[in-house]
Design a protein around this motif. Structure first.
Motif, mmCIF file in Angstrom:
data_model
loop_
_atom_site.group_PDB
_atom_site.id
_atom_site.type_symbol
_atom_site.label_atom_id
_atom_site.label_comp_id
_atom_site.label_asym_id
_atom_site.label_seq_id
_atom_site.Cartn_x
_atom_site.Cartn_y
_atom_site.Cartn_z
ATOM 1 N N ARG A 207 -2.077 13.091 -15.204
ATOM 2 C CA ARG A 207 -3.425 13.145 -15.774
ATOM 3 C C ARG A 207 -3.886 11.809 -16.344
ATOM 4 N NH1 ARG A 207 -3.910 18.273 -19.520
ATOM 5 N NH2 ARG A 207 -6.092 17.656 -19.418
ATOM 6 N N VAL A 208 -2.934 10.939 -16.697
ATOM 7 C CA VAL A 208 -3.331 9.704 -17.371
ATOM 8 C C VAL A 208 -3.118 8.431 -16.552
ATOM 9 C CG1 VAL A 208 -3.035 10.683 -19.665
ATOM 10 C CG2 VAL A 208 -1.127 9.494 -18.587
ATOM 11 N N VAL A 209 -2.262 8.479 -15.532
ATOM 12 C CA VAL A 209 -2.034 7.294 -14.697
ATOM 13 C C VAL A 209 -2.830 7.475 -13.413
ATOM 14 C CG1 VAL A 209 -0.340 5.855 -13.519
ATOM 15 C CG2 VAL A 209 0.257 6.953 -15.682
ATOM 16 N N ASP A 210 -3.899 6.720 -13.299
ATOM 17 C CA ASP A 210 -4.790 6.800 -12.150
ATOM 18 C C ASP A 210 -4.117 6.243 -10.907
ATOM 19 O OD1 ASP A 210 -7.621 5.266 -10.856
ATOM 20 O OD2 ASP A 210 -7.483 7.430 -11.159
ATOM 21 N N ASP B 291 0.827 -1.207 0.000
ATOM 22 C CA ASP B 291 0.000 0.000 0.000
ATOM 23 C C ASP B 291 0.866 1.263 0.000
ATOM 24 O OD1 ASP B 291 -2.297 -1.526 0.004
ATOM 25 O OD2 ASP B 291 -2.684 -1.274 2.158
ATOM 26 N N GLY B 292 1.919 1.243 0.803
ATOM 27 C CA GLY B 292 2.820 2.392 0.861
ATOM 28 C C GLY B 292 3.520 2.636 -0.457
ATOM 29 N N ALA B 293 3.923 1.565 -1.141
ATOM 30 C CA ALA B 293 4.581 1.703 -2.442
ATOM 31 C C ALA B 293 3.625 2.274 -3.473
ATOM 32 C CB ALA B 293 5.119 0.342 -2.898
ATOM 33 N N GLU B 294 2.374 1.805 -3.467
ATOM 34 C CA GLU B 294 1.372 2.319 -4.407
ATOM 35 C C GLU B 294 1.108 3.800 -4.165
ATOM 36 O OE1 GLU B 294 -1.997 -0.230 -3.859
ATOM 37 O OE2 GLU B 294 -0.969 -1.967 -4.705
ATOM 38 N N THR B 295 0.958 4.176 -2.908
ATOM 39 C CA THR B 295 0.693 5.575 -2.565
ATOM 40 C C THR B 295 1.875 6.461 -2.923
ATOM 41 O OG1 THR B 295 -0.788 4.906 -0.787
ATOM 42 C CG2 THR B 295 0.102 7.144 -0.668
ATOM 43 N N ALA B 296 3.095 6.010 -2.624
ATOM 44 C CA ALA B 296 4.288 6.798 -2.947
ATOM 45 C C ALA B 296 4.414 7.009 -4.452
ATOM 46 C CB ALA B 296 5.539 6.112 -2.400
ATOM 47 N N TYR C 133 1.868 12.307 -9.533
ATOM 48 C CA TYR C 133 0.959 13.455 -9.502
ATOM 49 C C TYR C 133 1.713 14.758 -9.217
ATOM 50 C CZ TYR C 133 -2.910 16.499 -8.273
ATOM 51 O OH TYR C 133 -3.788 17.544 -8.224
ATOM 52 N N ALA C 134 2.693 14.712 -8.297
ATOM 53 C CA ALA C 134 3.429 15.927 -7.920
ATOM 54 C C ALA C 134 4.465 16.327 -8.974
ATOM 55 C CB ALA C 134 4.111 15.722 -6.575
ATOM 56 N N ALA C 135 5.189 15.359 -9.522
ATOM 57 C CA ALA C 135 6.283 15.672 -10.438
ATOM 58 C C ALA C 135 5.822 15.865 -11.885
ATOM 59 C CB ALA C 135 7.342 14.571 -10.374
ATOM 60 N N TYR C 136 4.745 15.205 -12.265
ATOM 61 C CA TYR C 136 4.270 15.245 -13.653
ATOM 62 C C TYR C 136 2.771 15.523 -13.706
ATOM 63 C CZ TYR C 136 8.619 12.582 -13.883
ATOM 64 O OH TYR C 136 9.915 12.161 -13.733
ATOM 65 N N PRO C 137 2.315 16.631 -13.105
ATOM 66 C CA PRO C 137 0.866 16.868 -12.996
ATOM 67 C C PRO C 137 0.153 17.051 -14.337
ATOM 68 C CG PRO C 137 2.086 18.837 -12.379
ATOM 69 C CD PRO C 137 3.094 17.745 -12.569
ATOM 70 N N ASP C 138 0.849 17.546 -15.348
ATOM 71 C CA ASP C 138 0.197 17.823 -16.632
ATOM 72 C C ASP C 138 0.342 16.688 -17.642
ATOM 73 O OD1 ASP C 138 -0.640 20.325 -15.732
ATOM 74 O OD2 ASP C 138 1.282 21.226 -16.287
#
Length: 105
Positions: free
Chosen positions: A54-57, A34-39, A45-50
């Motif tokens: 946007r495409v990897v849920d 779970d921790g690996a998935e969240t990290a 999301y933080a490093a590649y927000p645009d």
């Protein structure tokens, strides 16, 4: 000269406390996944927000626990399609914290 701690007598209150601390300090395999998935999701999301963000849920990641024998940290992968995968892990001994790798067959 430093003194070494004599191990407590088995069954003593101190020995029981040591056992409790040792057990609570370890993450379960599910907690590591779970921790690996969240990290991974947070990093993307933080490093590649645009782009990737946007495409990897968040639910696209599959976590894997650490490999204790080889000192490999917990990691996660996300399938992008077409045989391409993203692999994310957290590094402890590099000049960066997150390592995101595109895996191509």
């Amino acid at each position: 000269m430093p003194e070494t701690l004599t191990p407590p007598v088995t069954g003593s209150p101190l020995a029981v406390l040591f056992e409790i601390v040792a057990a609570s300090a370890r993450l379960t395999l599910e907690e590591e996944r779970d921790g690996a998935e969240t990290a991974a999701a947070d990093h993307v999301y933080a490093a590649y927000p645009d782009t990737l963000g946007r495409v990897v849920d968040h639910d696209a990641w599959t976590g894997y626990p650490a490999l204790r024998d080889n000192s490999v940290q917990p990691s996660a992968v996300a399938h992008l399609g077409g045989g391409l995968w993203l692999h994310h892990t957290i590094t402890a001994d590099a000049d960066h914290h997150d390592a995101l790798t595109l895996l191509v067959p």
